[in-house]
Scaffold this motif. Structure first.
Motif, PDB file in Angstrom:
ATOM      1  N   ALA A  63       0.821  -1.211   0.000  1.00 20.38           N
ATOM      2  CA  ALA A  63       0.000   0.000   0.000  1.00 20.38           C
ATOM      3  C   ALA A  63       0.854   1.261   0.000  1.00 20.38           C
ATOM      4  N   THR A  64       1.913   1.272   0.803  1.00 17.14           N
ATOM      5  CA  THR A  64       2.766   2.465   0.869  1.00 17.14           C
ATOM      6  C   THR A  64       3.625   2.615  -0.380  1.00 17.14           C
ATOM      7  N   ALA A  69       2.288   8.796  -0.070  1.00 15.27           N
ATOM      8  CA  ALA A  69       1.793   9.939   0.689  1.00 15.27           C
ATOM      9  C   ALA A  69       0.578   9.589   1.545  1.00 15.27           C
ATOM     10  N   ASP A  70       0.300   8.303   1.702  1.00 10.73           N
ATOM     11  CA  ASP A  70      -0.838   7.861   2.508  1.00 10.73           C
ATOM     12  C   ASP A  70      -0.415   7.817   3.975  1.00 10.73           C
ATOM     13  N   TYR A  71      -0.771   8.863   4.719  1.00 12.66           N
ATOM     14  CA  TYR A  71      -0.348   8.958   6.120  1.00 12.66           C
ATOM     15  C   TYR A  71      -0.809   7.758   6.942  1.00 12.66           C
ATOM     16  N   ASP A  72      -2.076   7.398   6.820  1.00 10.36           N
ATOM     17  CA  ASP A  72      -2.614   6.302   7.633  1.00 10.36           C
ATOM     18  C   ASP A  72      -1.867   5.002   7.384  1.00 10.36           C
ATOM     19  N   ALA A  73      -1.585   4.712   6.116  1.00 11.03           N
ATOM     20  CA  ALA A  73      -0.873   3.484   5.780  1.00 11.03           C
ATOM     21  C   ALA A  73       0.553   3.516   6.338  1.00 11.03           C
ATOM     22  N   TYR A  75       1.701   5.299   8.913  1.00 11.99           N
ATOM     23  CA  TYR A  75       1.667   5.228  10.378  1.00 11.99           C
ATOM     24  C   TYR A  75       1.323   3.821  10.854  1.00 11.99           C
ATOM     25  N   ASN A  76       0.279   3.231  10.275  1.00 13.74           N
ATOM     26  CA  ASN A  76      -0.120   1.881  10.685  1.00 13.74           C
ATOM     27  C   ASN A  76       0.967   0.858  10.395  1.00 13.74           C
ATOM     28  N   HIS A  77       1.673   1.048   9.285  1.00 17.56           N
ATOM     29  CA  HIS A  77       2.786   0.158   8.961  1.00 17.56           C
ATOM     30  C   HIS A  77       3.857   0.230  10.047  1.00 17.56           C
ATOM     31  N   GLY A  78       4.163   1.448  10.496  1.00 16.41           N
ATOM     32  CA  GLY A  78       5.128   1.599  11.574  1.00 16.41           C
ATOM     33  C   GLY A  78       4.685   0.918  12.852  1.00 16.41           C
ATOM     34  N   VAL A  79       3.403   1.064  13.195  1.00 18.58           N
ATOM     35  CA  VAL A  79       2.862   0.421  14.394  1.00 18.58           C
ATOM     36  C   VAL A  79       3.039  -1.092  14.329  1.00 18.58           C
ATOM     37  N   LEU A  80       2.707  -1.673  13.175  1.00 16.89           N
ATOM     38  CA  LEU A  80       2.813  -3.122  13.024  1.00 16.89           C
ATOM     39  C   LEU A  80       4.261  -3.606  13.083  1.00 16.89           C
ATOM     40  N   LEU A  81       5.158  -2.914  12.390  1.00 17.94           N
ATOM     41  CA  LEU A  81       6.560  -3.309  12.403  1.00 17.94           C
ATOM     42  C   LEU A  81       7.151  -3.208  13.804  1.00 17.94           C
ATOM     43  N   GLN A  82       6.762  -2.164  14.521  1.00 16.82           N
ATOM     44  CA  GLN A  82       7.250  -1.990  15.889  1.00 16.82           C
ATOM     45  C   GLN A  82       6.741  -3.116  16.784  1.00 16.82           C
ATOM     46  N   ALA A 109       5.676   9.168   7.690  1.00 20.81           N
ATOM     47  CA  ALA A 109       4.356   9.627   8.128  1.00 20.81           C
ATOM     48  C   ALA A 109       4.415  11.068   8.610  1.00 20.81           C
ATOM     49  N   VAL A 110       5.454  11.412   9.349  1.00 28.77           N
ATOM     50  CA  VAL A 110       5.605  12.780   9.855  1.00 28.77           C
ATOM     51  C   VAL A 110       5.858  13.753   8.697  1.00 28.77           C
ATOM     52  N   ALA A 111       6.571  13.307   7.687  1.00 25.65           N
ATOM     53  CA  ALA A 111       6.807  14.158   6.526  1.00 25.65           C
ATOM     54  C   ALA A 111       5.490  14.504   5.828  1.00 25.65           C
ATOM     55  N   VAL A 112       4.567  13.536   5.815  1.00 18.26           N
ATOM     56  CA  VAL A 112       3.258  13.763   5.206  1.00 18.26           C
ATOM     57  C   VAL A 112       2.365  14.612   6.112  1.00 18.26           C
ATOM     58  N   LYS A 113       2.454  14.345   7.434  1.00 23.38           N
ATOM     59  CA  LYS A 113       1.587  15.042   8.396  1.00 23.38           C
ATOM     60  C   LYS A 113       2.428  15.522   9.583  1.00 23.38           C
ATOM     61  N   PRO A 114       3.076  16.654   9.461  1.00 27.13           N
ATOM     62  CA  PRO A 114       3.971  17.142  10.520  1.00 27.13           C
ATOM     63  C   PRO A 114       3.275  17.395  11.859  1.00 27.13           C
ATOM     64  N   SER A 115       1.956  17.535  11.847  1.00 20.45           N
ATOM     65  CA  SER A 115       1.224  17.820  13.084  1.00 20.45           C
ATOM     66  C   SER A 115       0.866  16.570  13.883  1.00 20.45           C
TER      67      SER A 115
END
Length: 238
Positions: A63-64, A69-73, A75-82, A109-115
């Motif tokens: 998906a990524t 540029a898919d923030y949700d994908a 971020y969720n990918h990072g959560v799963l890998l962690q 993910a932060v690059a896509v959504k810095p907030s």
């Protein structure tokens, strides 16, 4: 309570809101292909929970790649890998590889959504885990990872200043860095900063027992260091 999510070709059944959402988002059909190492071995793990996580991680890899540029994908990918990194032997090459990948996903993910203070927070946690994983093999990389994690905690707290867990974790990280400080004054500065973070965590959440425990521990450790330090570079704490 165990969460259960079902969709075509896959059934995720495990606890944790973020992990459940990470898998539930992937409602498409099964994507074939060989998993990148070390996910290939996890996809054959005897634990169904681990196999499900590895499956979801493979889906997010695709998906990524299709939409970087898919923030949700991301971020969720990072959560799963962690999460998956914790299923591997501590400090192994495979665990280190997954933690590096997780950090990369959070960075993207932060690059896509810095907030996103949550992505910054999880990035800091993953960097701290990476530091522990490489400490024996590469102390310099471990120290660099801790310094970067400190920066990410700071950025996360700028966006969400009343997060007691982030403040507590940052305090622990600063305390860890103080142990490797090259001189007394640098150690003194880091310990002071750690104490400040624990105090802020308790002000944000007065019933945060872990923060109270950590504040007491850093005071005790520092007092012991004072007793064992000779010369004039002594500091009186109040």
């Amino acid at each position: 309570m165990i969460a259960s999510v079902q969709f075509q070709g896959f059934k995720a059944c495990f606890g944790g809101k973020e992990l459940t959402q990470a898998c539930a988002t992937l409602s498409g059909a099964l994507i074939g292909g060989k998993l990148p190492a070390p996910l290939d071995q996890l996809s054959e793990d005897s634990d169904l929970h681990v196999r499900e996580l590895a499956f979801a991680a493979r889906q997010y890899t695709v998906a990524t790649a299709e939409n970087p540029a898919d923030y949700d994908a991301l971020y969720n990918h990072g959560v799963l890998l962690q999460e998956l990194s914790g299923k591997l032997p501590a400090a192994s090459a495979d665990q280190t590889a997954l933690l590096r990948q997780a950090c990369s996903r959070y960075e993207a993910a932060v690059a896509v959504k810095p907030s996103s203070h949550t992505a910054l927070y999880n990035w800091a946690v993953a960097l701290s885990d990476l530091a522990r994983a490489v400490r024996q093999a590469d102390p310099a990389e471990a120290t660099a990872a801790l310094h970067l994690a400190s920066m990410k905690y700071a950025e996360s707290l700028q966006l969400n200043p009343r997060n007691p867990q982030a403040l507590n974790n940052w305090g622990l990280l600063l305390q860890e860095l103080s142990a490797d400080a090259g001189d007394w004054f640098k150690r003194d500065s880091l310990v002071r900063s750690a104490m400040d973070k624990f105090r802020l965590a308790l002000r944000s959440r007065p019933d945060f027992d872990r923060g109270c425990y950590n504040l007491g521990t850093v005071f005790y450790t520092f007092a012991m260091a004072l007793q064992n330090t000779s010369g004039d570079c002594r500091v009186v704490w109040c």
